[in-house]
Design an enzyme around this catalytic site. Structure first.
Site, PDB file in Angstrom:
ATOM      1  N   SER A  24       0.873  -1.172   0.000  1.00  0.00           N
ATOM      2  CA  SER A  24       0.000   0.000   0.000  1.00  0.00           C
ATOM      3  C   SER A  24       0.913   1.226   0.000  1.00  0.00           C
ATOM      4  CB  SER A  24      -0.936   0.000   1.217  1.00  0.00           C
ATOM      5  OG  SER A  24      -0.219  -0.197   2.408  1.00  0.00           O
ATOM      6  N   GLU A  26       1.289   5.474   0.834  1.00  0.00           N
ATOM      7  CA  GLU A  26       0.713   6.632   1.537  1.00  0.00           C
ATOM      8  C   GLU A  26       1.104   7.922   0.829  1.00  0.00           C
ATOM      9  OE1 GLU A  26       0.710   6.532   5.836  1.00  0.00           O
ATOM     10  OE2 GLU A  26       1.354   8.620   5.873  1.00  0.00           O
ATOM     11  N   ASP A 118      -2.047  14.757  16.521  1.00  0.00           N
ATOM     12  CA  ASP A 118      -1.222  15.514  17.464  1.00  0.00           C
ATOM     13  C   ASP A 118      -1.808  16.905  17.644  1.00  0.00           C
ATOM     14  OD1 ASP A 118       0.997  13.683  18.044  1.00  0.00           O
ATOM     15  OD2 ASP A 118       1.301  13.784  15.874  1.00  0.00           O
ATOM     16  N   PHE A 228      11.832  14.587  10.281  1.00  0.00           N
ATOM     17  CA  PHE A 228      10.560  13.905  10.587  1.00  0.00           C
ATOM     18  C   PHE A 228      10.782  12.886  11.709  1.00  0.00           C
ATOM     19  CE2 PHE A 228       8.905  14.084   5.883  1.00  0.00           C
ATOM     20  CZ  PHE A 228       8.570  15.416   6.048  1.00  0.00           C
ATOM     21  N   HIS A 278       3.713  -1.182   3.767  1.00  0.00           N
ATOM     22  CA  HIS A 278       3.106   0.125   3.538  1.00  0.00           C
ATOM     23  C   HIS A 278       4.264   1.084   3.264  1.00  0.00           C
ATOM     24  CE1 HIS A 278      -0.013   3.236   4.076  1.00  0.00           C
ATOM     25  NE2 HIS A 278       0.850   3.921   4.795  1.00  0.00           N
TER      26      HIS A 278
HETATM   27  P1  FAD Z   1      -3.280   6.732  20.138  1.00  0.00           P
HETATM   28  O1  FAD Z   1      -3.230   5.311  19.730  1.00  0.00           O
HETATM   29  O2  FAD Z   1      -4.566   7.257  20.679  1.00  0.00           O
HETATM   30  O3  FAD Z   1      -2.129   6.905  21.249  1.00  0.00           O
HETATM   31  C1  FAD Z   1      -1.469   8.126  21.493  1.00  0.00           C
HETATM   32  C2  FAD Z   1      -0.753   8.064  22.834  1.00  0.00           C
HETATM   33  O4  FAD Z   1      -1.710   8.157  23.880  1.00  0.00           O
HETATM   34  C3  FAD Z   1       0.017   6.760  23.094  1.00  0.00           C
HETATM   35  O5  FAD Z   1       1.192   7.062  23.792  1.00  0.00           O
HETATM   36  C4  FAD Z   1      -0.935   5.957  23.940  1.00  0.00           C
HETATM   37  O6  FAD Z   1      -0.245   5.016  24.748  1.00  0.00           O
HETATM   38  C5  FAD Z   1      -1.621   7.047  24.761  1.00  0.00           C
HETATM   39  N1  FAD Z   1      -2.998   6.680  25.136  1.00  0.00           N
HETATM   40  C6  FAD Z   1      -4.018   6.379  24.283  1.00  0.00           C
HETATM   41  N2  FAD Z   1      -5.130   6.076  24.991  1.00  0.00           N
HETATM   42  C7  FAD Z   1      -4.804   6.175  26.292  1.00  0.00           C
HETATM   43  C8  FAD Z   1      -5.532   6.006  27.528  1.00  0.00           C
HETATM   44  N3  FAD Z   1      -6.819   5.659  27.528  1.00  0.00           N
HETATM   45  N4  FAD Z   1      -4.850   6.199  28.674  1.00  0.00           N
HETATM   46  C9  FAD Z   1      -3.550   6.552  28.691  1.00  0.00           C
HETATM   47  N5  FAD Z   1      -2.814   6.736  27.568  1.00  0.00           N
HETATM   48  C10 FAD Z   1      -3.431   6.553  26.399  1.00  0.00           C
HETATM   49  N6  FAD Z   1      -1.080  12.178  12.044  1.00  0.00           N
HETATM   50  C11 FAD Z   1      -1.896  13.075  11.425  1.00  0.00           C
HETATM   51  O7  FAD Z   1      -2.128  14.175  11.935  1.00  0.00           O
HETATM   52  N7  FAD Z   1      -2.473  12.775  10.207  1.00  0.00           N
HETATM   53  C12 FAD Z   1      -2.275  11.588   9.593  1.00  0.00           C
HETATM   54  O8  FAD Z   1      -2.806  11.357   8.503  1.00  0.00           O
HETATM   55  C13 FAD Z   1      -1.422  10.617  10.228  1.00  0.00           C
HETATM   56  N8  FAD Z   1      -1.203   9.408   9.656  1.00  0.00           N
HETATM   57  C14 FAD Z   1      -0.426   8.468  10.321  1.00  0.00           C
HETATM   58  C15 FAD Z   1      -0.263   7.199   9.755  1.00  0.00           C
HETATM   59  C16 FAD Z   1       0.518   6.233  10.393  1.00  0.00           C
HETATM   60  C17 FAD Z   1       0.665   4.864   9.762  1.00  0.00           C
HETATM   61  C18 FAD Z   1       1.177   6.558  11.615  1.00  0.00           C
HETATM   62  C19 FAD Z   1       2.058   5.536  12.296  1.00  0.00           C
HETATM   63  C20 FAD Z   1       1.011   7.817  12.197  1.00  0.00           C
HETATM   64  C21 FAD Z   1       0.203   8.783  11.564  1.00  0.00           C
HETATM   65  N9  FAD Z   1      -0.019  10.054  12.123  1.00  0.00           N
HETATM   66  C22 FAD Z   1      -0.831  10.964  11.483  1.00  0.00           C
HETATM   67  C23 FAD Z   1       0.637  10.433  13.391  1.00  0.00           C
HETATM   68  C24 FAD Z   1      -0.251  10.183  14.635  1.00  0.00           C
HETATM   69  O9  FAD Z   1      -1.382  11.011  14.599  1.00  0.00           O
HETATM   70  C25 FAD Z   1       0.609  10.482  15.867  1.00  0.00           C
HETATM   71  O10 FAD Z   1       1.628   9.542  15.995  1.00  0.00           O
HETATM   72  C26 FAD Z   1      -0.138  10.680  17.199  1.00  0.00           C
HETATM   73  O11 FAD Z   1       0.786  11.192  18.158  1.00  0.00           O
HETATM   74  C27 FAD Z   1      -0.708   9.420  17.815  1.00  0.00           C
HETATM   75  O12 FAD Z   1      -1.744   8.909  17.112  1.00  0.00           O
HETATM   76  P2  FAD Z   1      -2.295   7.429  17.465  1.00  0.00           P
HETATM   77  O13 FAD Z   1      -3.441   7.173  16.592  1.00  0.00           O
HETATM   78  O14 FAD Z   1      -1.206   6.448  17.500  1.00  0.00           O
HETATM   79  O15 FAD Z   1      -2.814   7.698  18.982  1.00  0.00           O
END
Ligand code: FAD
Length: 301
Positions: A24, A26, A118, A228, A278
């Protein structure tokens, strides 16, 4: 930037062509007409690999909402390739995020990469959810699941998410996302395959059985990728930095080295049984094409 000291030889072993690998790609939503032209040109050049899907990122704070929607709609319509739309919880209520999910479904896009995102103030800053919003990616996945039959990918971090206090918290979080209904995880970029394998071991031990697809970042521009990497908590090993030393003004050699290193990383993962990748394209096809040609990757028969 975190620096490690593992010395690592670079040797490309060329293999026979293979059709058993699924990829895939991105992309990010382009900001100008020129960038949009490059987006389509790159997609066109990569289309023969018949990617499983092409995903389009979602800008911080939903800043690219319309552009992401437009691009995923057009990817499907123009190329016939399945599109996946990224979506974050940043700065939006649940109703607003749900409306975006419905807009994807309306245009026939049923793949979503569900992320927390973020804060607009910066990646390292504390995430403050919208008062009526999804608080994290696990809640977002559960919300999307309620809205329809979507294929959902989530993020995973072979070097741990920078905000996870420890490995247990990080793996528990991935488990919550999968248990909430995600189909697979896609990893953040990483340059030491050992980090990926350690992560897989931890995840499997915790009972996570979903695919964890390695996210591969070919190094189009070392300085940019190192920037990055520093922001998202990915280490740049010493041996990697050394390979690009002195190549700042030598794009031809830079590209050769980048292709060689990416081939080596993917070949190692292929040798260990990985069959799904990916690729982060940054909307460029050149380096990826060198990479897939050297790897002998062909569209599935
Ligand atoms: P989560 O899985 O929610 O976790 C974030 C943090 O919070 C972790 O440290 C987790 O342990 C902690 N956490 C979560 N839930 C809890 C809880 N209930 N209690 C305590 N701690 C908790 N960013 C963008 O803005 N746009 C994009 O399109 C984008 N695409 C991405 C694609 C990929 C494949 C990847 C790997 C990252 C991408 N990102 C993108 C970056 C991403 O948004 C950041 O890494 C962000 O900081 C975390 O997102 P997440 O979905 O992993 O968060």
């Amino acid at each position: 930037m975190t620096v490690t000291n593992n010395a690592s030889p670079v040797v490309t072993r060329l293999r026979p062509a293979r059709r058993d690998v699924s990829v895939s790609f991105e992309f990010f939503p382009p900001k100008s007409d020129d960038m949009e032209a490059r987006f389509w040109e790159s997609l066109d050049r990569l289309a023969h690999l018949r990617p499983r899907f092409v995903s389009v990122t979602y800008g911080a704070g939903g800043t690219t909402r319309e552009r992401t929607l437009r691009m995923v709609t057009q990817v499907k319509a123009k190329s016939g390739i399945d599109a996946a739309a990224h979506l974050t919880c940043v700065g939006a209520s649940r109703d607003e995020v749900d409306a975006v999910v419905r807009s994807y479904a309306l245009v026939g896009v049923n793949r979503i990469v569900a992320l927390r995102g973020d804060p607009p103030t910066g990646i390292g800053e504390k995430f403050e959810p919208h008062p009526d919003g999804y608080r994290n990616a696990a809640e977002l996945v559960a919300g999307i699941r309620k809205l329809g039959d979507f294929d959902i990918s989530v993020a995973a971090y072979p070097e741990k998410h920078p905000q996870s206090p420890d490995w247990d918290a990080d793996i528990d979080n991935l488990k919550r996302k999968i248990d909430a209904g995600a189909n697979r995880a896609i990893t953040q970029m990483f340059f030491e395959n050992a980090d990926y394998w350690r992560f897989i071991e931890r995840a499997r031990k915790a009972g996570i059985t979903a695919p964890i697809v390695p996210g591969i970042q070919p190094i189009h521009n070392f300085k940019q990728i190192a920037g990055f990497a520093a922001r998202c908590g990915t280490s740049i090993p010493d041996w990697l930095a050394a390979r690009f030393e002195g190549l700042e003004n030598d794009p031809v050699t830079h590209e050769r080295v980048a292709a060689e290193l990416a081939v080596r990383q993917v070949n190692e993962l292929l040798d260990s049984g990985v069959r799904e990748f990916h690729f982060y394209t940054l909307n460029r096809a050149d380096l990826l094409l060198s990479l897939t040609q050297l790897l002998g990757l062909k569209a599935a028969a």
